[in-house]
Design a protein around this motif. Structure first.
Motif, PDB file in Angstrom:
ATOM      1  N   LEU A 179       0.826  -1.203   0.000  1.00 17.18           N
ATOM      2  CA  LEU A 179       0.000   0.000   0.000  1.00 17.18           C
ATOM      3  C   LEU A 179       0.867   1.262   0.000  1.00 17.18           C
ATOM      4  O   LEU A 179       0.575   2.231  -0.708  1.00 17.18           O
ATOM      5  CB  LEU A 179      -0.929  -0.013   1.219  1.00 17.18           C
ATOM      6  CG  LEU A 179      -1.967   1.066   1.316  1.00 17.18           C
ATOM      7  CD1 LEU A 179      -2.887   1.060   0.103  1.00 17.18           C
ATOM      8  CD2 LEU A 179      -2.779   0.883   2.596  1.00 17.18           C
ATOM      9  N   TRP A 208       1.922   1.762  -3.495  1.00 16.28           N
ATOM     10  CA  TRP A 208       0.834   2.261  -4.351  1.00 16.28           C
ATOM     11  C   TRP A 208       0.710   3.770  -4.215  1.00 16.28           C
ATOM     12  O   TRP A 208       0.614   4.490  -5.205  1.00 16.28           O
ATOM     13  CB  TRP A 208      -0.496   1.658  -3.963  1.00 16.28           C
ATOM     14  CG  TRP A 208      -0.681   0.204  -4.199  1.00 16.28           C
ATOM     15  CD1 TRP A 208       0.156  -0.662  -4.847  1.00 16.28           C
ATOM     16  CD2 TRP A 208      -1.802  -0.561  -3.778  1.00 16.28           C
ATOM     17  NE1 TRP A 208      -0.384  -1.926  -4.840  1.00 16.28           N
ATOM     18  CE2 TRP A 208      -1.577  -1.895  -4.195  1.00 16.28           C
ATOM     19  CE3 TRP A 208      -2.969  -0.261  -3.082  1.00 16.28           C
ATOM     20  CZ2 TRP A 208      -2.490  -2.915  -3.939  1.00 16.28           C
ATOM     21  CZ3 TRP A 208      -3.869  -1.283  -2.838  1.00 16.28           C
ATOM     22  CH2 TRP A 208      -3.631  -2.587  -3.263  1.00 16.28           C
ATOM     23  N   ARG A 262       1.697   6.799  -7.110  1.00 17.41           N
ATOM     24  CA  ARG A 262       0.682   7.703  -7.666  1.00 17.41           C
ATOM     25  C   ARG A 262       1.315   8.977  -8.219  1.00 17.41           C
ATOM     26  O   ARG A 262       0.867   9.509  -9.233  1.00 17.41           O
ATOM     27  CB  ARG A 262      -0.349   8.050  -6.581  1.00 17.41           C
ATOM     28  CG  ARG A 262      -1.550   8.797  -7.075  1.00 17.41           C
ATOM     29  CD  ARG A 262      -2.511   9.099  -5.945  1.00 17.41           C
ATOM     30  NE  ARG A 262      -1.973  10.024  -4.973  1.00 17.41           N
ATOM     31  CZ  ARG A 262      -1.948  11.353  -5.130  1.00 17.41           C
ATOM     32  NH1 ARG A 262      -2.429  11.905  -6.215  1.00 17.41           N
ATOM     33  NH2 ARG A 262      -1.446  12.135  -4.196  1.00 17.41           N
ATOM     34  N   LEU A 269       5.728   4.077 -10.561  1.00 17.84           N
ATOM     35  CA  LEU A 269       4.470   3.583 -11.129  1.00 17.84           C
ATOM     36  C   LEU A 269       4.739   2.588 -12.258  1.00 17.84           C
ATOM     37  O   LEU A 269       4.051   1.568 -12.371  1.00 17.84           O
ATOM     38  CB  LEU A 269       3.612   4.740 -11.649  1.00 17.84           C
ATOM     39  CG  LEU A 269       2.276   4.347 -12.276  1.00 17.84           C
ATOM     40  CD1 LEU A 269       1.404   3.591 -11.279  1.00 17.84           C
ATOM     41  CD2 LEU A 269       1.566   5.586 -12.800  1.00 17.84           C
ATOM     42  N   VAL A 303       5.583  -0.566 -10.292  1.00 14.44           N
ATOM     43  CA  VAL A 303       4.523  -1.066  -9.412  1.00 14.44           C
ATOM     44  C   VAL A 303       3.286  -1.500 -10.204  1.00 14.44           C
ATOM     45  O   VAL A 303       2.703  -2.555  -9.922  1.00 14.44           O
ATOM     46  CB  VAL A 303       4.132   0.005  -8.361  1.00 14.44           C
ATOM     47  CG1 VAL A 303       2.884  -0.396  -7.599  1.00 14.44           C
ATOM     48  CG2 VAL A 303       5.285   0.238  -7.398  1.00 14.44           C
ATOM     49  N   GLY A 304       2.899  -0.724 -11.208  1.00  9.71           N
ATOM     50  CA  GLY A 304       1.669  -0.998 -11.946  1.00  9.71           C
ATOM     51  C   GLY A 304       1.579  -2.407 -12.511  1.00  9.71           C
ATOM     52  O   GLY A 304       0.646  -3.152 -12.193  1.00  9.71           O
ATOM     53  N   GLU A 324       1.478  -5.093  -9.711  1.00 12.57           N
ATOM     54  CA  GLU A 324       0.201  -5.132  -9.004  1.00 12.57           C
ATOM     55  C   GLU A 324      -0.882  -5.754  -9.871  1.00 12.57           C
ATOM     56  O   GLU A 324      -1.762  -6.445  -9.368  1.00 12.57           O
ATOM     57  CB  GLU A 324      -0.206  -3.740  -8.527  1.00 12.57           C
ATOM     58  CG  GLU A 324       0.471  -3.326  -7.261  1.00 12.57           C
ATOM     59  CD  GLU A 324       0.258  -4.311  -6.114  1.00 12.57           C
ATOM     60  OE1 GLU A 324      -0.867  -4.815  -5.917  1.00 12.57           O
ATOM     61  OE2 GLU A 324       1.237  -4.582  -5.405  1.00 12.57           O
ATOM     62  N   ARG A 368      -9.613  -5.801   0.307  1.00 18.24           N
ATOM     63  CA  ARG A 368      -8.617  -4.723   0.152  1.00 18.24           C
ATOM     64  C   ARG A 368      -9.051  -3.482   0.926  1.00 18.24           C
ATOM     65  O   ARG A 368      -8.241  -2.835   1.586  1.00 18.24           O
ATOM     66  CB  ARG A 368      -8.435  -4.366  -1.316  1.00 18.24           C
ATOM     67  CG  ARG A 368      -7.495  -5.261  -2.048  1.00 18.24           C
ATOM     68  CD  ARG A 368      -7.206  -4.718  -3.451  1.00 18.24           C
ATOM     69  NE  ARG A 368      -6.755  -5.780  -4.293  1.00 18.24           N
ATOM     70  CZ  ARG A 368      -7.505  -6.433  -5.180  1.00 18.24           C
ATOM     71  NH1 ARG A 368      -8.760  -6.092  -5.367  1.00 18.24           N
ATOM     72  NH2 ARG A 368      -6.997  -7.398  -5.902  1.00 18.24           N
TER      73      ARG A 368
END
Length: 190
Positions: A97, A100, A104, A110, A113-114, A117, A153
């Motif tokens: 989290l 995330w 952003r 990103l 991570v994108g 995830e 979540r």
């Protein structure tokens, strides 16, 4: 040494968040010299991107291990939902989290991570379908599975602010009853 650096990064993300995690703190926590840390990960983003990959593998392994321990029979749906609730309120989820939120506003983070995830989301969905014995070819079943994952979540997010485990258990118990009722005619053999 690399594994110690990655584990230290995850621990610090949980404890201090993304902004409070520095390469210096990671080196100290891992018990390695700053030079050794810089050799493996020259920048904080290099370190965090590697930690994201490490965290993705760890989250997948933890979820797969939890699924393997689920009981068969009448209480399985409740066990699946509770297992997901525990997974999405774990320290590993809290670390994810943090990433995330940081991603952003950080294009480089990103980009790392994108896709990871998305992979975690697909795998969690696949495991949940299998664990519930759900037949996604039936109308509405895919949406019920996705609603389950969105619910856990969201409850996991709420648990980062306060300990709401009693409320979470009540909500998940009720949701498991709804799932049992809705999925009964749509179950595939387990």
């Amino acid at each position: 040494m690399r594994a110690r650096l990655l584990e230290a990064t995850v621990e610090l993300l949980v404890e201090r968040g993304f902004a409070g995690t520095s390469t210096t703190l990671v080196s100290e926590r891992a018990g390695v010299s700053r030079g050794a840390q810089l050799h493996h990960f020259p920048t904080k983003n290099d370190l965090v991107v590697a930690a994201v990959e490490h965290l993705t593998e760890r989250r997948g392994a933890e979820l797969a291990a939890a699924v393997a321990e689920l009981p068969a029979g009448g209480r399985r749906t409740r066990a699946v939902v509770e297992m997901l609730g525990d997974h999405f309120s774990s320290p590993v989820f809290a670390a994810a989290l943090e990433l995330w939120v940081a991603a952003r506003t950080d294009a480089e983070l990103l980009a790392a991570v994108g896709p990871l995830e998305q992979r975690v989301g697909r795998e969690a969905h696949r495991m949940t379908v299998a664990a519930l014995g759900a037949d996604e070819s039936r109308p509405g079943v895919r949406e019920l599975v996705q609603a389950t994952l969105d619910l856990v979540r969201g409850l996991g997010l709420a648990s980062t602010i306060t300990d709401d485990s009693a409320r979470r258990r009540r909500i998940l118990r009720e949701w498991a009853d709804v799932l049992d009722k809705e999925l009964a005619p749509c179950r595939s053999p387990r």
